[in-house]
Enzyme design. Structure first.
Site, PDB file in Angstrom:
ATOM      1  CG  HIS A  81      -1.764  -1.236   1.333  1.00  0.00           C
ATOM      2  ND1 HIS A  81      -2.308  -1.652   2.512  1.00  0.00           N
ATOM      3  CD2 HIS A  81      -2.114  -2.174   0.408  1.00  0.00           C
ATOM      4  CE1 HIS A  81      -2.956  -2.793   2.325  1.00  0.00           C
ATOM      5  NE2 HIS A  81      -2.851  -3.133   1.052  1.00  0.00           N
ATOM      6  CG  HIS A 238      -7.574  -3.335  -0.813  1.00  0.00           C
ATOM      7  ND1 HIS A 238      -6.951  -2.275  -0.183  1.00  0.00           N
ATOM      8  CD2 HIS A 238      -6.773  -4.413  -0.604  1.00  0.00           C
ATOM      9  CE1 HIS A 238      -5.839  -2.697   0.397  1.00  0.00           C
ATOM     10  NE2 HIS A 238      -5.703  -3.994   0.153  1.00  0.00           N
ATOM     11  CG  ASP A 242      -3.484  -5.285  -2.442  1.00  0.00           C
ATOM     12  OD1 ASP A 242      -3.047  -4.428  -1.659  1.00  0.00           O
ATOM     13  OD2 ASP A 242      -4.260  -6.205  -2.088  1.00  0.00           O
ATOM     14  CG  HIS A 265      -0.121  -9.366  -2.407  1.00  0.00           C
ATOM     15  ND1 HIS A 265      -0.173  -8.050  -2.796  1.00  0.00           N
ATOM     16  CD2 HIS A 265      -0.889  -9.455  -1.301  1.00  0.00           C
ATOM     17  CE1 HIS A 265      -0.920  -7.369  -1.943  1.00  0.00           C
ATOM     18  NE2 HIS A 265      -1.376  -8.206  -1.033  1.00  0.00           N
TER      19      HIS A 265
HETATM   20 ZN   LIG Z   1      -3.770  -4.821   0.233  1.00  0.00          ZN
END
Ligand SMILES: [Zn+2]
Length: 308
Positions: A81, A238, A242, A265
């Site tokens: 973030h 969100h 990311d 991720h």
């Molecule tokens: Zn995140």
């Protein structure tokens, strides 16, 4: 956000907070960086081997957050973030001092970081910023998880699809073009988890600092946070946040259309490794003062180097 020259902060800025996974309080100071230095984390709680470069090759774990590790095994986690905030703040080079192994989660989004970074002016460095563009589609498919990038003339666009069995999260999709669309909903969107997963996550020794102040918690048919959601697509937004943070680990500002389904991720890191290996499909660009105004008319980038 299409600058000709690299940028850094003119003065250091600091903040404190609690790590989402470690539960530990830590202090972070973002210092100006030198040109071509990129983003470097410095663990000031350690005396030696304490520099960790924010590079996709240094990602050693990407399960619930992105963890960077140097060759001496020194780590810093939950960097994504803050990296996204550096992207949105137009910062290329910085030395981020931290006195623990995890970046504070703040409110679970990039909002607080952006507020803090507003307290410093940017300075332009003499070297030019490097942009990366693909000349053909690159794709990675792993079962239901997919990620790809296709050529675009001059912007970064992210099209993300999320599909959860949970009725509140459900299927969400959002497409953002970072040159044309407002990024506020992306910046403000918080990390989230399912109430049913909390016990499992805590048993794994994670989310020790997690609370309704820094994450959206979703039960079967309701959001447990009293204030509700910040925007209609907060979950997928969100995920886009990311992705933007994780893509900054490429070392470039990316120009292209990214499509992602069910990613996170880990998939992003696998994809960066695949993409940056395919040098024949990549062009690295710098912009030039004269052409940046023309580019606005012609809608095309000035190509200065091929196959870098
Ligand atoms: Zn995140």
């Amino acid at each position: 956000m299409q600058s000709v020259n690299q940028k850094t902060l003119s003065n250091p800025v600091s903040f404190e907070g609690v790590g989402l996974h470690s539960g530990q309080k830590s202090k972070v100071t973002i210092n100006p960086g030198k040109e071509d230095q990129g983003i470097i984390f410095k663990r000031i709680d350690l005396k030696k081997n304490n520099l960790i470069e924010a590079n996709y090759k240094n990602v050693t774990s990407a399960k619930l957050c992105t963890t960077l590790e140097n060759k001496n095994g020194v780590k810093v986690s939950t960097v994504e973030h803050l990296l996204a905030a550096l992207y949105f703040s137009d910062i290329d080079n910085a030395v981020i001092e931290i006195n623990s192994n995890e970046v504070p989660i703040m409110d679970g989004s990039a909002k607080d970081f952006l507020e803090i970074l507003k307290n410093t002016k940017l300075s332009s460095l003499s070297k030019k910023r490097k942009y990366l563009k693909v000349i053909d589609k690159i794709e990675l498919i792993d079962g239901a998880r997919k990620i790809s990038i296709e050529p675009d003339d001059n912007s970064l666009e992210v099209d993300f699809k999320l599909n959860y069995e949970n009725q509140i999260i459900g299927k969400q999709r959002n497409k953002i073009n970072f040159s044309n669309n407002n990024s506020d909903d992306i910046i403000n969107s918080r990390t989230f988890c399912l109430f049913q997963d909390i016990e499992k996550i805590k048993k794994a020794g994670l989310a020790k600092g997690g609370s309704l102040d820094n994450a959206i918690v979703v039960d079967q048919n309701k959001v447990l946070n009293k204030e509700g959601l910040r925007n209609d697509k907060e979950f997928v937004n969100h995920k886009i946040l990311d992705l933007v943070g994780d893509f900054l680990l490429s070392g470039y500002r990316i120009v292209g259309k990214i499509k992602c389904e069910q990613g996170g991720h880990e998939l992003t890191n696998l994809f960066l490794r695949k993409m940056l290996d395919q040098t024949k499909l990549l062009n690295v660009f710098e912009l030039n003062n004269i052409f940046i105004s023309k580019r606005l008319k012609s809608n095309s980038f000035v190509k200065l180097a091929v196959n870098a």
